[in-house]
Write an enzyme that holds these catalytic residues in place. Structure first.
Site, PDB file in Angstrom:
ATOM      1  N   SER A 246       0.849  -1.189   0.000  1.00 36.02           N
ATOM      2  CA  SER A 246       0.000   0.000   0.000  1.00 36.02           C
ATOM      3  C   SER A 246       0.883   1.237   0.000  1.00 36.02           C
ATOM      4  O   SER A 246       2.109   1.137   0.068  1.00 36.02           O
ATOM      5  CB  SER A 246      -0.898  -0.002   1.231  1.00 36.02           C
ATOM      6  OG  SER A 246      -0.115   0.293   2.377  1.00 36.02           O
ATOM      7  N   LYS A 247       0.235   2.405  -0.026  1.00 32.71           N
ATOM      8  CA  LYS A 247       0.962   3.680  -0.084  1.00 32.71           C
ATOM      9  C   LYS A 247       1.998   3.802   1.036  1.00 32.71           C
ATOM     10  O   LYS A 247       3.017   4.439   0.878  1.00 32.71           O
ATOM     11  CB  LYS A 247      -0.031   4.848   0.035  1.00 32.71           C
ATOM     12  CG  LYS A 247      -0.883   5.000  -1.216  1.00 32.71           C
ATOM     13  CD  LYS A 247      -1.204   6.464  -1.473  1.00 32.71           C
ATOM     14  CE  LYS A 247      -1.866   6.678  -2.816  1.00 32.71           C
ATOM     15  NZ  LYS A 247      -3.288   6.315  -2.841  1.00 32.71           N
ATOM     16  N   ARG A 248       1.679   3.180   2.161  1.00 29.95           N
ATOM     17  CA  ARG A 248       2.604   3.201   3.299  1.00 29.95           C
ATOM     18  C   ARG A 248       4.001   2.711   2.912  1.00 29.95           C
ATOM     19  O   ARG A 248       4.999   3.075   3.516  1.00 29.95           O
ATOM     20  CB  ARG A 248       2.057   2.247   4.370  1.00 29.95           C
ATOM     21  CG  ARG A 248       1.629   2.897   5.634  1.00 29.95           C
ATOM     22  CD  ARG A 248       0.986   1.941   6.620  1.00 29.95           C
ATOM     23  NE  ARG A 248       0.638   0.621   6.164  1.00 29.95           N
ATOM     24  CZ  ARG A 248       1.395  -0.458   6.384  1.00 29.95           C
ATOM     25  NH1 ARG A 248       2.525  -0.365   7.022  1.00 29.95           N
ATOM     26  NH2 ARG A 248       0.982  -1.639   5.952  1.00 29.95           N
TER      27      ARG A 248
ATOM     28  N   GLY B 121       5.561   3.232   0.203  1.00 30.00           N
ATOM     29  CA  GLY B 121       6.258   4.084  -0.772  1.00 30.00           C
ATOM     30  C   GLY B 121       5.505   4.113  -2.080  1.00 30.00           C
ATOM     31  O   GLY B 121       4.276   4.051  -2.094  1.00 30.00           O
TER      32      GLY B 121
END
Ligand code: GLU
Length: 482
Positions: free
Chosen positions: A255-257, A259
């Site tokens: 996920s965006k977490r 990167g």
């Protein structure tokens, strides 16, 4: 006589954002399988969610797929014999299919409102029962139906799922079975007539003669629903393959977490499309040869479902960087320069002989975006030691002796190149008795301010004799003479 059907795969993105790296991997797999079999790769845009779908997203997804080098044979932009290729333009086709299902009594109108559905679902869950639809509208009397309609309720259409088990064979996971009770009657189209994903997907995959449905494992619970629809419509289901999910380094779903998650971010960071395709293919597949740098041609030739792993794949950015570095080194130097130039931004590269710099940096970067920052030393007008370590090196007594010797050796020279620089260094070594790291480090820091960097003789050549002498002189002045 058996006639082998031409293999047709498809990538069916919902245009609700940029192309996610997980979806790009699905596209890569579909493209590879089609090409491996000499078949066709179809692009279909699943834009029935009118609120979330946008043309900009569609355009950006198509652009990213094209950048990756995944050419499609049919799609919204190029048409084809099974168009249109946007679901929002196929509504008549879904209506026809719905009529077929209605004639055979496989669908019924459902008047339940979302809040009613949710409240009853919670009650069932609290009783420890299946959350599947409870069949509230399954056998509605006509009078009740009319009463709902006079309240202004617009029905959704639900598909009748009879008791039993739905089985299919997955090319990666093997045989899979779902108890129909856990599926329950599901919605095929909403009150406004818009088809739901499972229904539109089956209608299109059939009409578009898709032979292999290859998608992420998050869709595996949709597949029994789709198989039921194929059977109800009297069609043979295609082959299914559910590819394992991609996890971040912490083994949580990517996920965006973690990167960068979209293909355009990787492009902006200076990854090459062929490296990204290679990397994405290897997330859950491996070549029998054990080789990792394969190139599109080998990926296509060597692909085999039997070698696709069932377990989730971990996205290892270091490996991607390594792989991208390998692809960058293999580029023709002229091409490397051409690809690196846009990373200097609108102002362009700071010098006409940038090619010399990019030739030198080709072996020193893992991403094209690193080129401008690494090139900066060649265009600097002053040298600033990058850190405390660099400063300490400049303050050492050796640095002073080496710097002074450098100025002495280079003063009479009329020409300058990497060989002459090496010859100068050899003389300094002879004269001072300083060698190895103790000799090279101070010069490197005096010329570039950096402790590590590209090959020094070439660097000195590019800087030119005058600049090298000036930087050494300034460095000696800065550290004072006692
Ligand atoms: N539009 C769906 C998605 O993006 C397609 C799933 C499928 O391949 O069937 O998840």
């Amino acid at each position: 006589m058996t006639t082998e059907k031409k293999v047709r795969t498809r990538f069916a993105p919902s245009p609700t954002g940029h192309l996610h790296i997980g979806n790009a991997r699905t596209a890569v797999m579909n493209w590879i399988v089609a090409r491996h079999h000499g078949g066709e790769f179809i692009l279909r845009v699943e834009d029935t969610d009118r609120e979330r779908s946008t043309r900009e997203s569609e355009e950006s997804i198509l652009r990213d797929l094209a950048w990756l080098g995944l050419k499609w044979d049919e799609g919204p932009d190029r048409g084809g014999p099974h168009g249109p290729y946007r679901q929002s333009e196929r509504l008549d086709l879904y209506r026809d299919r719905m009529s077929d299902l209605a004639r055979s009594g496989r669908v019924y109108p459902c008047y339940c409102a979302p809040d009613e559905l949710e409240a009853r679902r919670q009650e069932r869950l609290a009783r420890g029962e299946s959350p599947a639809y409870d069949g509230h509208c399954r056998e509605l009397a006509d009078a009740k139906r009319r009463a709902y309609e006079s309240e202004g309720r617009v029905p959704a259409m639900r598909f009748r799922v009879e008791p039993g088990e739905t089985r299919f064979h997955d090319l990666i996971k093997g045989p899979i079975g779902f108890a129909n009770e856990t599926i329950g009657d599901f919605v095929l189209s909403r009150g406004d007539g818009m088809p739901m994903y499972n229904f539109a997907c089956v209608a299109d995959d059939h009409d578009m003669e898709i032979t292999h449905v290859i998608r992420g494992n998050d869709h595996v619970s949709n597949t029994p629903r789709q198989v039921l629809l194929y059977l109800a419509l009297g069609w043979t289901p295609p082959a299914f393959a559910h590819i394992p999910m991609i996890l971040g380094g912490d083994r949580e779903r990517l996920s965006k977490r973690h990167g960068a998650t979209s293909v355009d971010q990787y492009r902006a960071a200076g990854y090459l499309p062929e490296a990204l395709v290679n990397f994405l293919s290897l997330l859950s597949w491996s070549s029998e040869s054990g080789d990792e740098i394969l190139g599109m041609e080998r990926l296509v030739r060597e692909f085999d479902f039997g070698r696709v792993s069932e377990s989730p794949a971990v996205f290892n950015t270091e490996k991607l960087d390594w792989m991208n570095g390998q692809y960058l080194r293999a580029l023709d130097p002229g091409r490397f320069c051409e690809l690196a130039l846009p990373f200097f931004g609108a102002a362009g590269a700071p010098a006409a002989d940038i090619r010399k710099v990019t030739d030198l940096l080709q072996s020193a970067v893992d991403r094209l975006s690193q080129v401008p920052e690494k090139a900066a030393v060649f265009f600097a007008e002053t040298v600033v030691p990058e850190n405390a370590e660099a400063e300490a090196i400049l303050r050492s007594p050796e640095a002073r002796r080496i710097g002074e010797a450098f100025l002495g050796q280079t003063a009479p020279l009329v020409s300058w190149n990497s060989e002459l620089f090496l010859a100068v260094m050899k003389e300094i070594q002879k004269g001072t008795g300083i060698k190895g790291k103790n000799l090279w480090m101070p010069i490197r820091v005096m010329l570039t301010g950096q402790v590590h960097g590209p090959e020094l003789p070439k660097t000195a050549e590019i800087l030119g004799r005058e600049k090298c002498r000036r930087f050494v002189r300034e460095s000696l002045e800065r550290s004072g003479d006692g």
